[in-house]
Design a protein around this motif. Structure first.
Motif, PDB file in Angstrom:
ATOM      1  N   LEU A 125       0.859  -1.179   0.000  1.00  8.93           N
ATOM      2  CA  LEU A 125       0.000   0.000   0.000  1.00  8.93           C
ATOM      3  C   LEU A 125       0.892   1.223   0.000  1.00  8.93           C
ATOM      4  O   LEU A 125       1.809   1.331   0.818  1.00  8.93           O
ATOM      5  CB  LEU A 125      -0.930   0.005   1.209  1.00  8.93           C
ATOM      6  CG  LEU A 125      -1.868  -1.199   1.349  1.00  8.93           C
ATOM      7  CD1 LEU A 125      -2.797  -1.013   2.535  1.00  8.93           C
ATOM      8  CD2 LEU A 125      -2.651  -1.438   0.078  1.00  8.93           C
ATOM      9  N   GLY A 126       0.648   2.120  -0.930  1.00 10.10           N
ATOM     10  CA  GLY A 126       1.489   3.307  -1.089  1.00 10.10           C
ATOM     11  C   GLY A 126       0.760   4.573  -0.710  1.00 10.10           C
ATOM     12  O   GLY A 126       0.134   4.664   0.346  1.00 10.10           O
ATOM     13  N   GLN A 127       0.790   5.549  -1.622  1.00  8.90           N
ATOM     14  CA  GLN A 127       0.199   6.858  -1.408  1.00  8.90           C
ATOM     15  C   GLN A 127      -1.264   6.730  -1.015  1.00  8.90           C
ATOM     16  O   GLN A 127      -2.008   5.927  -1.561  1.00  8.90           O
ATOM     17  CB  GLN A 127       0.322   7.664  -2.694  1.00  8.90           C
ATOM     18  CG  GLN A 127      -0.285   9.024  -2.626  1.00  8.90           C
ATOM     19  CD  GLN A 127      -0.187   9.743  -3.965  1.00  8.90           C
ATOM     20  OE1 GLN A 127       0.519   9.320  -4.870  1.00  8.90           O
ATOM     21  NE2 GLN A 127      -0.901  10.835  -4.082  1.00  8.90           N
ATOM     22  N   GLY A 128      -1.682   7.518  -0.038  1.00 11.92           N
ATOM     23  CA  GLY A 128      -3.068   7.514   0.413  1.00 11.92           C
ATOM     24  C   GLY A 128      -3.361   6.523   1.521  1.00 11.92           C
ATOM     25  O   GLY A 128      -4.437   6.555   2.106  1.00 11.92           O
ATOM     26  N   ALA A 129      -2.427   5.632   1.818  1.00  7.35           N
ATOM     27  CA  ALA A 129      -2.612   4.674   2.914  1.00  7.35           C
ATOM     28  C   ALA A 129      -2.181   5.334   4.214  1.00  7.35           C
ATOM     29  O   ALA A 129      -1.222   6.106   4.243  1.00  7.35           O
ATOM     30  CB  ALA A 129      -1.808   3.408   2.671  1.00  7.35           C
ATOM     31  N   ALA A 130      -2.901   5.028   5.299  1.00  7.92           N
ATOM     32  CA  ALA A 130      -2.552   5.604   6.597  1.00  7.92           C
ATOM     33  C   ALA A 130      -1.125   5.212   6.990  1.00  7.92           C
ATOM     34  O   ALA A 130      -0.375   6.023   7.511  1.00  7.92           O
ATOM     35  CB  ALA A 130      -3.547   5.152   7.655  1.00  7.92           C
ATOM     36  N   ARG A 131      -0.761   3.968   6.706  1.00  5.23           N
ATOM     37  CA  ARG A 131       0.593   3.477   6.983  1.00  5.23           C
ATOM     38  C   ARG A 131       1.072   2.713   5.759  1.00  5.23           C
ATOM     39  O   ARG A 131       0.811   1.516   5.633  1.00  5.23           O
ATOM     40  CB  ARG A 131       0.603   2.570   8.206  1.00  5.23           C
ATOM     41  CG  ARG A 131       0.347   3.304   9.475  1.00  5.23           C
ATOM     42  CD  ARG A 131       0.553   2.398  10.636  1.00  5.23           C
ATOM     43  NE  ARG A 131       0.521   3.183  11.857  1.00  5.23           N
ATOM     44  CZ  ARG A 131       0.731   2.687  13.028  1.00  5.23           C
ATOM     45  NH1 ARG A 131       0.981   1.408  13.167  1.00  5.23           N
ATOM     46  NH2 ARG A 131       0.688   3.445  14.098  1.00  5.23           N
ATOM     47  N   PRO A 132       1.755   3.389   4.839  1.00  2.30           N
ATOM     48  CA  PRO A 132       2.244   2.694   3.641  1.00  2.30           C
ATOM     49  C   PRO A 132       3.178   1.554   4.021  1.00  2.30           C
ATOM     50  O   PRO A 132       3.895   1.618   5.017  1.00  2.30           O
ATOM     51  CB  PRO A 132       2.998   3.790   2.881  1.00  2.30           C
ATOM     52  CG  PRO A 132       2.452   5.080   3.408  1.00  2.30           C
ATOM     53  CD  PRO A 132       2.084   4.806   4.831  1.00  2.30           C
ATOM     54  N   GLY A 133       3.135   0.505   3.234  1.00  2.31           N
ATOM     55  CA  GLY A 133       4.010  -0.636   3.481  1.00  2.31           C
ATOM     56  C   GLY A 133       3.391  -1.921   2.968  1.00  2.31           C
ATOM     57  O   GLY A 133       2.383  -1.916   2.262  1.00  2.31           O
ATOM     58  N   MET A 134       3.997  -3.049   3.329  1.00  2.00           N
ATOM     59  CA  MET A 134       3.538  -4.360   2.896  1.00  2.00           C
ATOM     60  C   MET A 134       2.405  -4.830   3.808  1.00  2.00           C
ATOM     61  O   MET A 134       2.499  -4.706   5.026  1.00  2.00           O
ATOM     62  CB  MET A 134       4.686  -5.377   2.972  1.00  2.00           C
ATOM     63  CG  MET A 134       5.869  -5.045   2.097  1.00  2.00           C
ATOM     64  SD  MET A 134       5.473  -4.919   0.362  1.00  2.00           S
ATOM     65  CE  MET A 134       4.753  -6.501   0.078  1.00  2.00           C
ATOM     66  N   TYR A 135       1.379  -5.400   3.192  1.00  2.00           N
ATOM     67  CA  TYR A 135       0.252  -5.935   3.934  1.00  2.00           C
ATOM     68  C   TYR A 135      -0.144  -7.289   3.377  1.00  2.00           C
ATOM     69  O   TYR A 135      -0.064  -7.516   2.173  1.00  2.00           O
ATOM     70  CB  TYR A 135      -0.961  -4.990   3.866  1.00  2.00           C
ATOM     71  CG  TYR A 135      -0.784  -3.755   4.705  1.00  2.00           C
ATOM     72  CD1 TYR A 135      -1.235  -3.714   6.015  1.00  2.00           C
ATOM     73  CD2 TYR A 135      -0.143  -2.634   4.192  1.00  2.00           C
ATOM     74  CE1 TYR A 135      -1.071  -2.587   6.790  1.00  2.00           C
ATOM     75  CE2 TYR A 135       0.034  -1.500   4.958  1.00  2.00           C
ATOM     76  CZ  TYR A 135      -0.426  -1.482   6.264  1.00  2.00           C
ATOM     77  OH  TYR A 135      -0.260  -0.372   7.039  1.00  2.00           O
ATOM     78  N   GLN A 136      -0.570  -8.161   4.271  1.00  2.00           N
ATOM     79  CA  GLN A 136      -1.074  -9.473   3.866  1.00  2.00           C
ATOM     80  C   GLN A 136      -2.542  -9.545   4.254  1.00  2.00           C
ATOM     81  O   GLN A 136      -2.918  -9.272   5.388  1.00  2.00           O
ATOM     82  CB  GLN A 136      -0.294 -10.584   4.566  1.00  2.00           C
ATOM     83  CG  GLN A 136      -0.789 -11.966   4.193  1.00  2.00           C
ATOM     84  CD  GLN A 136       0.040 -13.054   4.832  1.00  2.00           C
ATOM     85  OE1 GLN A 136       1.250 -12.933   4.928  1.00  2.00           O
ATOM     86  NE2 GLN A 136      -0.602 -14.099   5.279  1.00  2.00           N
ATOM     87  N   PHE A 137      -3.378  -9.890   3.288  1.00  2.00           N
ATOM     88  CA  PHE A 137      -4.812 -10.024   3.493  1.00  2.00           C
ATOM     89  C   PHE A 137      -5.210 -11.440   3.115  1.00  2.00           C
ATOM     90  O   PHE A 137      -4.555 -12.090   2.316  1.00  2.00           O
ATOM     91  CB  PHE A 137      -5.598  -9.051   2.593  1.00  2.00           C
ATOM     92  CG  PHE A 137      -5.285  -7.606   2.850  1.00  2.00           C
ATOM     93  CD1 PHE A 137      -5.935  -6.911   3.847  1.00  2.00           C
ATOM     94  CD2 PHE A 137      -4.334  -6.945   2.089  1.00  2.00           C
ATOM     95  CE1 PHE A 137      -5.648  -5.574   4.086  1.00  2.00           C
ATOM     96  CE2 PHE A 137      -4.040  -5.612   2.314  1.00  2.00           C
ATOM     97  CZ  PHE A 137      -4.700  -4.928   3.312  1.00  2.00           C
ATOM     98  N   SER A 138      -6.335 -11.871   3.657  1.00  2.00           N
ATOM     99  CA  SER A 138      -6.910 -13.124   3.192  1.00  2.00           C
ATOM    100  C   SER A 138      -7.949 -12.774   2.146  1.00  2.00           C
ATOM    101  O   SER A 138      -8.471 -11.661   2.120  1.00  2.00           O
ATOM    102  CB  SER A 138      -7.552 -13.904   4.340  1.00  2.00           C
ATOM    103  OG  SER A 138      -8.725 -13.255   4.759  1.00  2.00           O
ATOM    104  N   ASP A 139      -8.268 -13.711   1.275  1.00  2.00           N
ATOM    105  CA  ASP A 139      -9.270 -13.458   0.247  1.00  2.00           C
ATOM    106  C   ASP A 139     -10.604 -13.058   0.854  1.00  2.00           C
ATOM    107  O   ASP A 139     -11.365 -12.306   0.269  1.00  2.00           O
ATOM    108  CB  ASP A 139      -9.462 -14.700  -0.634  1.00  2.00           C
ATOM    109  CG  ASP A 139      -8.323 -14.881  -1.619  1.00  2.00           C
ATOM    110  OD1 ASP A 139      -7.534 -13.936  -1.795  1.00  2.00           O
ATOM    111  OD2 ASP A 139      -8.220 -15.962  -2.197  1.00  2.00           O
ATOM    112  N   ALA A 140     -10.892 -13.560   2.040  1.00  2.00           N
ATOM    113  CA  ALA A 140     -12.176 -13.280   2.670  1.00  2.00           C
ATOM    114  C   ALA A 140     -12.317 -11.802   3.040  1.00  2.00           C
ATOM    115  O   ALA A 140     -13.413 -11.281   3.123  1.00  2.00           O
ATOM    116  CB  ALA A 140     -12.338 -14.149   3.914  1.00  2.00           C
TER     117      ALA A 140
END
Length: 186
Positions: free
Chosen positions: A47-62
């Motif tokens: 997540l880059g510009q516009g994200a509260a905390r830019p950086g790498m994120y892991q999400f589940s499909d759900a």
């Protein structure tokens, strides 16, 4: 009935050795997750510009778009729209407010060096000259030849098609195979 001397100590030591050998199975250090999520369902994005905390994120499909959008810090309307393509592992997402004050998303790919470090398979069609240089054995001149070949002859449908570029042979392809996925698509 007399037991031989030390039999109790021997039994205790054998049980202690068994518990130590079993390690985490006998003495778990952390609780297991409440819900098992198979590795194939994880989504790893930057997540880059516009994200509260830019950086790498892991999400589940759900979690879908709701989880991603909740991490933005923009003052525009943040509702998931059906026309947004779902994010794909290895993408970078930048968020901004469009002219109608709705949240909009810009998609791009993480640099190849970052995808390699995170064990995200590379795709020849998603690489630029800088990305090619992240692979072992490719310098600026060979990366430029690869990009020039792609412009003249079209995309590489398979990793082996890189051998049409002067300076790339079967040995190099074999060395790079672990960085690319088995089936190259789109």
């Amino acid at each position: 009935m007399n037991h031989p001397r030390g039999l109790g100590s021997l039994i205790f030591l054998v049980l202690l050795l068994f518990m130590v050998a079993a390690g985490r199975q006998v003495f778990p250090r952390e609780r297991p997750p409440a819900v098992f999520i198979p590795a194939s369902e994880k989504l790893l994005v930057e997540l880059g510009q516009g994200a509260a905390r830019p950086g790498m994120y892991q999400f589940s499909d759900a979690q879908g778009w709701g989880g991603v959008i909740s991490l933005t810090n923009l003052d525009c309307v943040r509702e998931a729209r059906a026309n947004w393509p779902p994010p794909v592992t290895g993408q970078r997402l930048d968020f901004f407010c469009n002219s109608l004050n709705f949240l909009d998303i810009s998609y791009s790919w993480m640099p190849a060096s970052k995808r390699m470090a995170l064990a995200i398979p590379l795709h020849p069609q998603r690489m630029n000259q800088e990305d090619w240089q992240a692979l072992p054995g490719i310098g600026p001149r060979l990366a430029a030849r690869i990009e020039e070949d792609r412009q003249l002859n079209g995309d590489f449908g398979a990793l082996e098609e890189l051998m049409r570029v002067r300076g790339i042979g079967p040995k190099r392809i074999n060395d790079w195979r672990s960085y690319f996925s088995g089936g190259v698509t789109d």
